[in-house]
Design a protein around this motif. Structure first.
Motif, short mmCIF file in Angstrom:
data_model
loop_
_atom_site.label_atom_id
_atom_site.label_comp_id
_atom_site.label_asym_id
_atom_site.label_seq_id
_atom_site.Cartn_x
_atom_site.Cartn_y
_atom_site.Cartn_z
N VAL A 11 45.36 40.43 39.24
CA VAL A 11 46.74 40.35 38.75
C VAL A 11 47.55 39.26 39.45
O VAL A 11 48.23 38.46 38.78
CB VAL A 11 47.42 41.73 38.85
CG1 VAL A 11 48.92 41.62 38.57
CG2 VAL A 11 46.77 42.70 37.87
N PHE A 67 42.56 44.95 39.40
CA PHE A 67 43.90 44.85 39.98
C PHE A 67 44.03 43.63 40.88
O PHE A 67 45.11 43.03 40.97
CB PHE A 67 44.24 46.13 40.74
CG PHE A 67 44.40 47.35 39.85
CD1 PHE A 67 45.13 47.27 38.68
CD2 PHE A 67 43.82 48.55 40.19
CE1 PHE A 67 45.28 48.38 37.86
CE2 PHE A 67 43.96 49.66 39.39
CZ PHE A 67 44.69 49.58 38.20
N ARG A 82 47.78 53.25 37.01
CA ARG A 82 47.17 53.92 38.16
C ARG A 82 47.47 55.43 38.18
O ARG A 82 46.70 56.20 38.76
CB ARG A 82 47.68 53.29 39.45
CG ARG A 82 47.13 51.90 39.77
CD ARG A 82 47.76 51.38 41.05
NE ARG A 82 47.35 50.06 41.45
CZ ARG A 82 46.42 49.80 42.38
NH1 ARG A 82 45.79 50.80 42.98
NH2 ARG A 82 46.12 48.55 42.71
N GLU A 98 51.41 48.47 36.05
CA GLU A 98 50.24 48.81 36.86
C GLU A 98 50.39 50.20 37.46
O GLU A 98 49.42 50.98 37.52
CB GLU A 98 50.02 47.78 37.97
CG GLU A 98 48.81 48.08 38.83
CD GLU A 98 48.51 47.00 39.84
OE1 GLU A 98 48.00 47.34 40.93
OE2 GLU A 98 48.77 45.81 39.56
N GLU A 132 37.80 48.93 39.49
CA GLU A 132 39.25 49.00 39.38
C GLU A 132 39.90 48.01 40.33
O GLU A 132 40.86 47.31 39.97
CB GLU A 132 39.73 50.41 39.67
CG GLU A 132 39.42 51.40 38.56
CD GLU A 132 39.89 52.80 38.88
OE1 GLU A 132 40.28 53.04 40.05
OE2 GLU A 132 39.87 53.65 37.99
N GLN A 133 39.38 47.94 41.54
CA GLN A 133 39.93 47.01 42.52
C GLN A 133 39.78 45.56 42.05
O GLN A 133 40.67 44.73 42.24
CB GLN A 133 39.23 47.19 43.87
CG GLN A 133 39.71 46.26 44.97
CD GLN A 133 41.20 46.37 45.24
OE1 GLN A 133 41.78 47.44 45.10
NE2 GLN A 133 41.81 45.28 45.65
N GLN A 193 50.86 46.61 45.49
CA GLN A 193 49.57 47.14 45.04
C GLN A 193 48.92 48.01 46.12
O GLN A 193 48.37 49.07 45.84
CB GLN A 193 48.64 46.00 44.65
CG GLN A 193 49.01 45.31 43.34
CD GLN A 193 48.03 44.20 42.99
OE1 GLN A 193 47.68 43.38 43.83
NE2 GLN A 193 47.60 44.16 41.75
#
Length: 225
Positions: free
Chosen positions: A166, A163, A205, A201, A159-160, A116
């Protein structure tokens, strides 16, 4: 933000479908059919709205050296392939080292977080590059690039948050697999799922970059595409 090339947004993405199929979907997404506009209203504050308005109303500026769409698209493909290959390699290697035996989910979490982070760094640089190329294509394109820059900053925290959730959701899936199947079969299945989630992902992105590329293509003379 520039329109992307037809792929679903966050709530309709392959990433959300995969996590939902594992029994866990990202919180706050509102389901696969949630409207993008509704989510945007919740994610963008009033200071961000002011910045967006200023970007839309920015005066026209002289265009700089014109970038070729083909060059930017080639860089996009290179970065995408490099990241996808690293995801496949690292996901399949996770947890196989003798040093990682008996460590449970820890090696897989490390793999997930590392991939990530690598995606975040590489795609931020790629997005900035394509945005700069678009900004050099004239006043309208420069306004679009400015709006994308503001949106990237405005949505970064949310967004962070999405993610970052996850790995925890993957851990729950890992625990279920290892409890329901033979250990080795469960680990092999989990590695495949880890790879699939990370690739999904990556595609999610990439959407803002794809939108910028499409806008760049439309603003590039036909001889340069």
């Amino acid at each position: 933000m520039a329109q992307h090339t037809g792929r679903a947004g966050l709530t309709g993405s392959a990433l959300v479908r995969l996590l939902a199929g594992m029994g866990e979907a990202p919180g706050g997404a509102g389901g696969p059919r949630a409207a993008f506009a509704d989510g945007l209203v919740q994610w963008v504050g009033w200071t961000d709205a002011i910045a967006l308005s200023a970007a839309l109303e920015r005066p026209a500026t002289a265009a700089g050296p014109q970038a070729r769409y083909t060059d930017e698209h080639a860089e996009y493909e290179r970065v995408r392939a490099t990241l996808a290959q690293a995801i496949g390699r690292e996901a399949q290697a996770a947890g196989r080292s003798p040093l990682e035996a008996g460590m449970g989910f820890a090696p897989y979490r490390q793999c997930c977080v590392a991939r990530q982070q690598a995606m975040g760094v590489a795609l931020a640089a790629l997005r900035e590059r394509v945005r700069a190329a678009l900004a050099a294509c004239g006043p309208d394109a420069a306004r679009l690039a400015a709006v994308d820059a503001v949106l990237a900053q405005a949505l970064a925290v949310q967004e962070q948050r999405v993610f970052a959730a996850v790995p925890a959701r993957l851990e729950k899936h890992f625990q279920r697999l290892c409890a329901d199947e033979a250990v080795q079969a469960g680990l092999d299945a989990f590695r495949a799922d880890l790879q699939a989630v990370l690739l999904a992902e990556l595609e999610l992105r990439l959407q803002p970059v794809e939108g910028l590329l499409e806008a760049l293509r439309r603003h590039t003379p036909s001889g340069d595409t």
